[in-house]
Write a protein that holds these residues in place. Structure first.
Motif, short mmCIF file in Angstrom:
data_model
loop_
_atom_site.label_atom_id
_atom_site.label_comp_id
_atom_site.label_asym_id
_atom_site.label_seq_id
_atom_site.Cartn_x
_atom_site.Cartn_y
_atom_site.Cartn_z
N VAL A 124 10.63 -44.60 -20.75
CA VAL A 124 11.72 -43.66 -20.99
C VAL A 124 12.75 -44.30 -21.93
O VAL A 124 12.95 -45.51 -21.94
N GLN A 125 13.41 -43.45 -22.71
CA GLN A 125 14.45 -43.88 -23.64
C GLN A 125 15.68 -43.01 -23.45
O GLN A 125 15.94 -42.12 -24.25
N ASN A 159 14.81 -37.07 -16.13
CA ASN A 159 13.74 -36.23 -15.57
C ASN A 159 13.02 -35.41 -16.63
O ASN A 159 11.84 -35.09 -16.48
N ARG A 160 13.72 -35.06 -17.70
CA ARG A 160 13.03 -34.37 -18.81
C ARG A 160 11.97 -35.28 -19.42
O ARG A 160 10.85 -34.86 -19.71
N GLU A 161 12.33 -36.55 -19.63
CA GLU A 161 11.35 -37.50 -20.19
C GLU A 161 10.20 -37.74 -19.22
O GLU A 161 9.04 -37.84 -19.62
N ILE A 162 10.53 -37.86 -17.94
CA ILE A 162 9.49 -38.08 -16.94
C ILE A 162 8.51 -36.91 -16.93
O ILE A 162 7.28 -37.10 -16.85
N ARG A 163 9.03 -35.68 -17.04
CA ARG A 163 8.16 -34.50 -17.05
C ARG A 163 7.33 -34.43 -18.34
O ARG A 163 6.12 -34.21 -18.31
N GLU A 164 8.00 -34.62 -19.50
CA GLU A 164 7.32 -34.47 -20.78
C GLU A 164 6.26 -35.55 -20.99
O GLU A 164 5.19 -35.29 -21.53
#
Length: 292
Positions: A124-125, A159-164
């Motif tokens: 993640v970034q 959480n957006r990065e985790i999902r994507e």
């Protein structure tokens, strides 16, 4: 004399044991020794003993009245700039040195806990906006509001990065503790005039309706609902370290069950303690990892 010496040198009367000495000496709760001493010393003040029971119901009555006022006049004057200047003046003039110390520590530690989580979720970034005030002046720059926005933006962006990227937050065999400060936090001496007598809990109870008055109804609700994210941050950290036995003391519980704003002041104190305990646990784990 350090804050801890206040309790370390305190005599123990078996016929009249000091309740705060008992809590200070208890090691079951992870907590920085200096911060723990400052907080418990603040809790034992005359302000908390005598003023809090009187001012708390008045402050909560103001919250109700201001809520009605916001319903009747939804476009009433609001100003985050004015709010934070009032908070700065109030902290500088009325709040005790120990309470101000704990408030500034909270911003500092909260930023480090969020960065620790970011650093230990590979792939993640998430852009960070750390708040690390060492004196009261940064309060004037929307410090409290930015703190709330940082928390929401972190949870959303992470959480957006985790999902994507379909990333799973899991236990890390070797933790990255670069974000966690184990040395004393360089907070400058706080104002210590005769007017600086308000303890942390009483000050927060008094400032909460002021916070509500100067913010829009949406901003105030968002700020109080951010306290429900304590459990979210605790769960993320527990997944990373592979241990959740210290999460029982998080009292701002289920993030999907928002509470009313009436007890926001009390819940804010619990929020601060949850951050202290989480950071102290991470410092403890950092020292163990370095020793191994």
């Amino acid at each position: 004399m350090s804050q801890a010496d206040y309790f370390n040198l305190m005599p123990h009367d078996k016929r009249d044991p000091n309740p705060f000495l008992a809590i200070y000496l208890d090691q079951s709760i992870p907590f920085n020794e200096e911060a723990k001493a400052a907080y418990l010393k603040d809790c034992s003040s005359k302000s908390r003993q005598f003023l809090l029971p009187v001012l708390r119901p008045l402050a909560r009555l103001l919250i109700v009245l201001f809520q009605i006022y916001k319903i009747l006049v939804p476009k009433a004057f609001t100003s985050s700039r004015a709010l934070h200047r009032v908070l700065y003046w109030g902290m500088k003039t009325f709040v005790s040195p120990d309470a101000n110390y704990m408030i500034l520590r909270h911003f500092y530690l909260g930023s480090e806990v969020l960065q620790f989580i970011r650093d230990n979720v590979p792939g993640v970034q998430v852009e960070m906006n750390p708040l690390k005030p060492t004196n009261l002046k940064p309060v004037k720059d929307d410090l409290f509001l930015v703190h709330d926005l940082n928390l929401y933006n972190f949870v959303i962006n992470l959480n957006r990065e985790i999902r994507e990227k379909q990333i799973e937050v899991t236990k890390q065999n070797r933790l990255n503790f670069d974000a966690i400060t184990s040395d004393p936090i360089p907070i400058e001496p706080m104002p210590k005039r005769w007017t600086n007598f308000l303890d942390l809990t009483t000050a927060i109870e008094c400032f909460t309706p002021v916070y509500q008055l100067f913010l829009t109804d949406n901003d105030f609700w968002r700020a109080t609902n951010s306290l429900q994210l304590d459990e979210t941050i605790g769960i993320l950290a527990s997944k990373i370290i592979g241990n959740n036995d210290r999460l029982a003391l998080i009292n701002n519980k289920h993030p999907m069950v928002p509470l009313t704003t009436l007890r926001a002041g009390f819940r804010l104190v619990l929020h601060g303690l949850a951050t202290e305990q989480m950071h102290a646990l991470l410092v403890e784990l950092k020292h163990k990892q370095q020793a191994s």
